[in-house]
Motif scaffolding. Structure first.
Motif, mmCIF file in Angstrom:
data_model
loop_
_atom_site.group_PDB
_atom_site.id
_atom_site.type_symbol
_atom_site.label_atom_id
_atom_site.label_comp_id
_atom_site.label_asym_id
_atom_site.label_seq_id
_atom_site.Cartn_x
_atom_site.Cartn_y
_atom_site.Cartn_z
ATOM 1 N N LEU A 3 4.043 -10.580 9.515
ATOM 2 C CA LEU A 3 4.413 -10.529 8.009
ATOM 3 C C LEU A 3 3.140 -11.216 7.315
ATOM 4 O O LEU A 3 3.336 -11.394 5.903
ATOM 5 N N GLY A 4 1.946 -11.281 7.989
ATOM 6 C CA GLY A 4 0.684 -11.642 7.206
ATOM 7 C C GLY A 4 -0.335 -10.817 7.752
ATOM 8 O O GLY A 4 -0.979 -11.392 8.879
ATOM 9 N N THR A 5 -0.753 -9.621 7.509
ATOM 10 C CA THR A 5 -1.684 -8.690 8.208
ATOM 11 C C THR A 5 -2.938 -8.335 7.145
ATOM 12 O O THR A 5 -2.677 -8.214 5.921
ATOM 13 N N SER A 6 -4.358 -8.409 7.686
ATOM 14 C CA SER A 6 -5.372 -8.201 6.639
ATOM 15 C C SER A 6 -6.288 -7.128 7.478
ATOM 16 O O SER A 6 -6.435 -7.274 8.573
ATOM 17 N N SER A 13 -10.714 -0.246 9.948
ATOM 18 C CA SER A 13 -9.569 -1.064 10.586
ATOM 19 C C SER A 13 -8.351 0.164 10.012
ATOM 20 O O SER A 13 -8.156 0.537 9.020
ATOM 21 N N VAL A 14 -7.650 -0.078 11.009
ATOM 22 C CA VAL A 14 -6.135 0.509 10.662
ATOM 23 C C VAL A 14 -5.008 -0.185 11.147
ATOM 24 O O VAL A 14 -5.020 -1.151 12.068
ATOM 25 N N ASP A 15 -3.852 -0.077 10.427
ATOM 26 C CA ASP A 15 -2.395 -0.699 10.842
ATOM 27 C C ASP A 15 -1.434 0.069 10.470
ATOM 28 O O ASP A 15 -1.432 0.892 9.666
ATOM 29 N N ALA A 26 -2.074 1.635 6.677
ATOM 30 C CA ALA A 26 -3.145 1.247 6.224
ATOM 31 C C ALA A 26 -4.344 1.542 6.858
ATOM 32 O O ALA A 26 -4.289 1.472 8.161
ATOM 33 N N ALA A 27 -5.275 1.893 6.132
ATOM 34 C CA ALA A 27 -6.583 2.183 6.740
ATOM 35 C C ALA A 27 -7.668 1.835 5.974
ATOM 36 O O ALA A 27 -7.516 2.205 4.639
ATOM 37 N N THR A 28 -8.904 1.445 6.292
ATOM 38 C CA THR A 28 -10.158 1.239 5.456
ATOM 39 C C THR A 28 -11.239 1.560 6.159
ATOM 40 O O THR A 28 -11.218 1.422 7.466
ATOM 41 N N MET A 254 2.413 12.793 7.690
ATOM 42 C CA MET A 254 2.296 11.735 8.749
ATOM 43 C C MET A 254 3.324 10.735 8.828
ATOM 44 O O MET A 254 3.616 10.260 9.926
ATOM 45 N N ILE A 255 3.737 10.338 7.646
ATOM 46 C CA ILE A 255 4.823 9.341 7.562
ATOM 47 C C ILE A 255 6.155 9.953 8.305
ATOM 48 O O ILE A 255 6.674 9.332 8.944
ATOM 49 N N ASP A 256 6.594 11.189 7.981
ATOM 50 C CA ASP A 256 7.691 11.772 8.490
ATOM 51 C C ASP A 256 7.607 12.054 9.992
ATOM 52 O O ASP A 256 8.521 11.654 10.811
ATOM 53 N N LEU A 257 6.547 12.170 10.490
ATOM 54 C CA LEU A 257 6.249 12.265 12.049
ATOM 55 C C LEU A 257 6.075 10.898 12.537
ATOM 56 O O LEU A 257 5.990 10.828 13.860
ATOM 57 N N ARG A 258 5.781 10.098 12.135
ATOM 58 C CA ARG A 258 5.491 8.496 12.369
ATOM 59 C C ARG A 258 4.340 8.677 13.494
ATOM 60 O O ARG A 258 4.335 8.212 14.893
ATOM 61 N N VAL A 259 3.140 9.294 13.022
ATOM 62 C CA VAL A 259 1.936 9.239 13.673
ATOM 63 C C VAL A 259 1.407 8.150 13.807
ATOM 64 O O VAL A 259 1.791 6.940 13.363
ATOM 65 N N PRO A 260 0.364 7.827 14.962
ATOM 66 C CA PRO A 260 -0.230 6.719 15.330
ATOM 67 C C PRO A 260 -1.230 6.281 13.967
ATOM 68 O O PRO A 260 -1.563 6.974 13.271
ATOM 69 N N ALA A 261 -1.491 4.837 14.128
ATOM 70 C CA ALA A 261 -2.313 4.396 13.016
ATOM 71 C C ALA A 261 -3.560 5.222 13.016
ATOM 72 O O ALA A 261 -4.181 5.585 11.962
#
Length: 292
Positions: A3-6, A13-15, A26-28, A254-261
């Motif tokens: 519940l606290g990720t950065s 970085s991907v989550d 999330a990706a940067t 990607m969201i519909d398929l629940r792809v990896p980060a």
């Protein structure tokens, strides 16, 4: 998802995971312009929630290129913003949206307090990841500064999704509708008169914190069922504007398929002339009631 990720300070970085009733990606990624100069990534994101709360908090920031320790400023800003809102959430009581008129400026004020030069320089020392100083540059280094976009996405009492957002600078907020249309919600915060000097645009003319809290934009939006919320730094918004249909379709799929980060992170892996800045994208979408 915790519940606290950065995003930390890594070049990439991907989550992915769930916060409350939302799927989050999330990706940067470090931009080419910074990589060739051996400088750290200046974009950051943070994600947050509270046990028992039907909501999710997202913050994205972009450190100003000519500002000292801007990588530390952006990371400190997003963590401060998420922690500020988490501390004010009491599940089952007053929703953040109902307090947003007062919360948004108070949040920005707190971020400004945490972005004092001494605080950011000390934080950079703790991170232990600093830009190299032997790379030639004509830029005049300024005090730490960054842009900021933060939002709380929350289910209201009727099951509708409500978005409370605040922004200073050029990180932008958008939605991708179920039918695939991409709509920008926030605009770039920029003073064109301040950005003009001797007839040309100057670096770092975009509004930023801690200098311009008065340039805050904020709002409340009711989302259509199934809409995905996007948070993007300026290094990505220009690419999205060039191909909005491509990005909208790819994100929805990607969201519909629940792809990896790491698959989601591939959205940032493009080569477009003149688009060499850091790139950050966060996508938040309600997951099906059946947990699908």
């Amino acid at each position: 998802m915790p519940l606290g990720t950065s995003s930390g300070t890594a070049g990439l970085s991907v989550d992915t995971g769930r916060i409350g009733p939302f799927d989050v990606y999330a990706a940067t990624q470090l931009g080419f312009a910074h990589a060739v100069k051996c400088n750290p990534r200046e974009d950051s994101y943070a994600l947050g929630g509270v046990e028992g709360w039907t909501g999710c908090i997202v913050a994205v920031a972009d450190g100003l290129g000519a500002a000292r320790n801007s990588h530390a400023a952006s990371l400190k800003a997003v963590r401060t913003a998420v922690d500020f809102l988490r501390d004010r959430i009491v599940p089952g009581q007053v929703r953040l949206a109902e307090q947003w008129t007062g919360l948004a400026p108070a949040l920005v004020e707190e971020v400004c307090l945490q972005l004092s030069p001494h605080a950011v320089d000390s934080y950079a020392a703790v991170l232990g990841y600093r830009p190299l100083r032997d790379v030639p540059s004509r830029k005049v280094e300024t005090d730490p500064a960054c842009t900021l976009l933060v939002a709380a996405i929350e289910l209201d009492n009727s099951g509708m999704v409500e978005l409370a957002w605040a922004s200073v600078g050029d990180c932008r907020l958008a939605t991708v509708e179920p039918e695939g249309q991409l709509n920008w919600i926030s605009a770039v915060s920029f003073d064109v008169f301040r950005g003009l000097r001797a007839g040309s645009l100057v670096s770092n003319a975009v509004d930023s914190l801690p200098k311009e809290p008065h340039r805050l934009q904020a709002g409340l939006v009711k989302l259509s069922a199934g809409a995905t919320v996007l948070f993007a730094s300026d290094g990505l918004t220009s690419a999205i504007d060039l191909a909005p249909d491509y990005f909208a379709e790819a994100i929805r799929e990607m969201i519909d398929l629940r792809v990896p980060a790491h698959t989601f992170g591939a959205l940032l892996d493009f080569q477009i002339r003149q688009l060499y800045d850091d790139r950050t994208l966060v996508a938040v979408s309600p997951f099906p009631a059946d947990g699908g």
